[in-house]
Design an enzyme around this catalytic site. Structure first.
Site, PDB file in Angstrom:
ATOM      1  N   HIS B 294       4.109 -29.086   7.097  1.00  0.00           N
ATOM      2  CA  HIS B 294       4.931 -28.010   7.649  1.00  0.00           C
ATOM      3  C   HIS B 294       5.434 -27.178   6.472  1.00  0.00           C
ATOM      4  O   HIS B 294       5.389 -25.962   6.529  1.00  0.00           O
ATOM      5  CB  HIS B 294       6.059 -28.585   8.508  1.00  0.00           C
ATOM      6  CG  HIS B 294       6.773 -27.538   9.293  1.00  0.00           C
ATOM      7  ND1 HIS B 294       6.110 -26.674  10.133  1.00  0.00           N
ATOM      8  CD2 HIS B 294       8.074 -27.184   9.347  1.00  0.00           C
ATOM      9  CE1 HIS B 294       6.987 -25.836  10.673  1.00  0.00           C
ATOM     10  NE2 HIS B 294       8.178 -26.119  10.207  1.00  0.00           N
ATOM     11  N   LYS B 326       1.732 -22.213   3.800  1.00  0.00           N
ATOM     12  CA  LYS B 326       2.760 -21.175   4.015  1.00  0.00           C
ATOM     13  C   LYS B 326       3.066 -20.436   2.718  1.00  0.00           C
ATOM     14  O   LYS B 326       3.554 -19.315   2.737  1.00  0.00           O
ATOM     15  CB  LYS B 326       4.044 -21.794   4.564  1.00  0.00           C
ATOM     16  CG  LYS B 326       3.937 -22.207   6.036  1.00  0.00           C
ATOM     17  CD  LYS B 326       5.270 -22.689   6.584  1.00  0.00           C
ATOM     18  CE  LYS B 326       5.160 -23.048   8.063  1.00  0.00           C
ATOM     19  NZ  LYS B 326       4.542 -24.371   8.268  1.00  0.00           N
TER      20      LYS B 326
END
Lengths: 101, 403
Positions: B294, B326
């Site tokens: 994540h 990310k």
């Protein structure tokens, strides 16, 4: 600037007003009486968590019409010291002086 | 139980307008984060983001479609066209009746909301365009995908903040695995890089003003991205019968709720989701070679996620690779798990691990192999994709190389 913030920033006894107002904001967030918040308390002492802290800072910014430099990812790295109630009040006094000079 | 494979992939995001460009950017460690180009950005305190640049709807949509689609719907359609095109599927008859689109999304048509709030509140107008509601509703993207491709089966939107896409793909996986649908279109999209969208996130004080540095000791917050990822999940025999190219196999998933805090992550909730996905896929923890983290770049997420991985894998945590893409495409919120699944496909199919770029300083609280700064060649059989949302909602998917 909001009327109350203007009063706080310009009136007599500016420093006392700031202290009382900051304590009122923290007390409200902590669901305590202002008299139960002491200067050497930490936010943890009064039961304010990270989300509560962000709410306090928002309320302080609105009340005094200031920008508080605070990033939740590095709470200890900003000039704004949140370690005790006293340090928060000192930080707000400094920001009010700088930003309403 | 049926076996489920991926026979099509599509995307548009800050580091690629399609899958090939995105995978190339992963390999090259390209960063899509730059100064935001949004109206009134001088009133923002966070002025960076991973926007989809050089995007024009001209030639992709006709005039009627352009006025009817918010940006998050356009992104979903562009990714769906690529994915379904790659799969070679056409939907009619029984297949159309059983195939649906389950897409993740968090904010809905934020650009539409922003523009129309301006119009009525700032400009004082008393009339708005008739398409405001059909543009802003969260299910608009899934509905338009179903209309464009004649998908008449189960179609809906899953909204669980940053885990939306993983929850959506878990639903689609279930539907194909249980035999309910032979094919499902799934993934997610998001577009909230408008003034109001960024301003709302500023309020929480978790955004970085200077970059996304997941797992790095000097990380100071997340950076938002935008875009979409869409996949074709297909029952194995159905795919083999028509000679489809198989990108990877989806072998398991798990979903958990922390039941503790609306914004702070929980190690236990994350670890339970990771272990649950491993169990659902009937794997041993040591079978997992790569995790797409994540990895938001916030102080809280990265240390909690690292601790959860250590708990779930024990000593194998020191062996496996975990990276946060990310750092390149930003945090696509409700669309993020979909774009990140591409890194898992690349790992198991191509044997290339996407890096965590902008990694500068080791953090003892994130002491894992985060594949710093440069992509790596490695043979990986199984990859996991983590998503841990605000609200304490976690969803983890497991992919295996299809040989």
């Amino acid at each position: 600037m909001t009327k109350s913030a203007l009063k706080v920033a310009q009136g007599d006894g500016v420093m006392t007003d700031i202290k009382d107002k900051v304590i009122a904001i923290i007390a409200e967030q902590a669901v305590l009486e202002p008299a139960d918040v002491s200067m050497d308390n930490t936010l943890e002492d009064v039961g304010i968590d990270s989300l509560g802290l962000v709410e306090c800072i928002f309320a302080i910014e609105e009340a005094f019409d200031i920008q508080v430099p605070f990033n939740a990812n590095e709470p200890n790295q900003s000039d704004f010291d949140i370690s005790t109630i006293a340090s928060i009040i000192a930080g707000v006094e400094k920001l009010v002086a700088e930003q309403h000079a | 139980m049926k076996r489920v494979v991926i026979t099509g992939a599509g995307t548009i995001n800050a580091i690629g307008h399609n899958v090939a460009e995105t995978l190339e950017s992963f390999r090259e460690g390209r960063c899509g984060i730059a100064e935001l180009d949004v109206r009134d950005s001088e009133r923002l305190s966070v002025t960076i983001g991973a926007q989809v640049k050089n995007f024009s709807s001209e030639g992709l949509f006709n005039r009627q479609q352009m006025v009817l689609y918010d940006r998050f719907t356009m992104f979903a359609l562009i990714a769906a066209r690529e994915a379904i095109g790659q799969s070679g599927l056409e939907f009619s008859g029984e297949l159309a009746a059983k195939t649906g689109a389950v897409l993740g999304n968090s904010g809905g048509g934020m650009t539409t909301l922003d523009e129309n709030y301006r119009s009525v509140y700032e400009d004082g107008k008393n009339r708005v365009h008739p398409f405001v509601v059909p543009k802003l509703m969260n299910n608009a993207a899934a509905s338009h995908v179903s209309m464009e491709f004649n998908l008449k089966g189960p179609t809906f939107t899953v909204s669980s903040a940053c885990a939306s896409s993983n929850h959506a793909m878990s639903q689609a996986f279930q539907m194909v695995r249980t035999g309910m649908s032979p094919v499902m279109i799934t993934g997610g999209s998001e577009s909230m890089l408008c003034f109001g969208g960024v301003k709302a996130w500023e309020g929480l004080r978790v955004m970085s003003k200077d970059g996304c540095r997941p797992f790095s000791a000097n990380r100071n917050g997340m950076v938002q991205g935008e875009g979409a990822g869409v996949f074709v999940f297909e029952e194995l025999e159905h795919a083999q019968k028509r000679g489809a190219e198989i990108l990877a196999e989806v072998i398991g998933f798990a979903m958990t709720s922390d039941a503790s805090d609306i914004v702070m992550p929980s190690k236990q909730g994350a670890a339970r989701a990771i272990s649950g996905a491993i169990q659902d896929a009937r794997l041993n923890p040591s079978d997992v070679g790569y995790i797409n983290a994540h990895g938001t770049g916030t102080a809280a997420n990265d240390k909690t996620e690292s601790a959860a991985v250590a708990d779930a894998f024990g000593r194998h945590a020191d062996t496996l690779m975990i990276s946060s893409t990310k750092s390149m495409h930003g945090h696509l919120i409700g669309g993020t798990g979909a774009v990140e699944l591409l890194a898992c496909i690349m790992a198991v199919r191509d044997g290339i691990i996407a890096p965590t770029i902008s990694y500068e300083e080791p953090d003892p609280e994130c002491a894992l192999d985060v594949v710093p700064n440069e992509a790596r060649e490695a043979k990986v059989e199984v990859a996991l994709s983590n998503a841990f949302a605000f609200g304490g909602l976690n969803a983890v998917l497991a992919l295996r190389r299809f040989a």
